[in-house]
Scaffold this motif. Structure first.
Motif: not given
Length: 137
Positions: A56-57, A62-65, A120-121, A129-130
């Motif tokens: 989760g962290g 990293l901004g992966i989902w 984010v959503a 973000m990736i």
């Protein structure tokens, strides 16, 4: 603004990385404590919670989902608050106060993780973000 959000994500996940490392490197002693708090399958719970915090962290950082990562942190935080910091069952005043502080910390972090999820959503331009979010509304 993108850099400010990135700095916020970095600061937010620091506590989870430190805790995850403890869960994954000091499993036996943490499992003993979890067992003393009545957690079922304490060794498995310690490892699973360490993995949840780490994944989760990393996801948020990293901004992966990052939305999914934030939800994983909520899945860790709420049960931890209830199972590990049940201040309402403490009889010693000092122990009760310490557990209440830890309970409130976990619930506050869960609220912050839910805000990260919603941000984010629900935001179109996420900046640094990736990947795009997994969820959207």
């Amino acid at each position: 603004m993108d850099v400010v959000i990135l700095i916020g994500r970095i600061l937010f996940v620091l506590v989870f990385f430190g805790s995850a490392m403890g869960h994954l490197t000091q499993t036996a002693s943490m499992a003993e404590y979890a067992k003393s708090r009545g957690v079922p399958a304490p060794s498995a719970a310690v490892v699973a919670s360490g993995i949840l915090m780490l994944i989760g962290g990393l996801s948020v950082l990293l901004g992966i989902w990052a939305d999914l990562g934030a939800l994983l942190l909520v899945v860790f935080l709420v049960p931890t608050a209830v199972l590990m910091h049940a201040f309402w069952s403490e009889t010693d005043a000092q122990a009760k106060q310490m557990e209440q502080i830890q309970f409130m910390k976990d619930m506050s972090l869960a609220g912050a993780a839910l805000m990260v999820f919603a941000f984010v959503a629900g935001t179109e331009d996420l900046g640094l973000m990736i990947t795009d979010p997994l969820f959207s509304f």
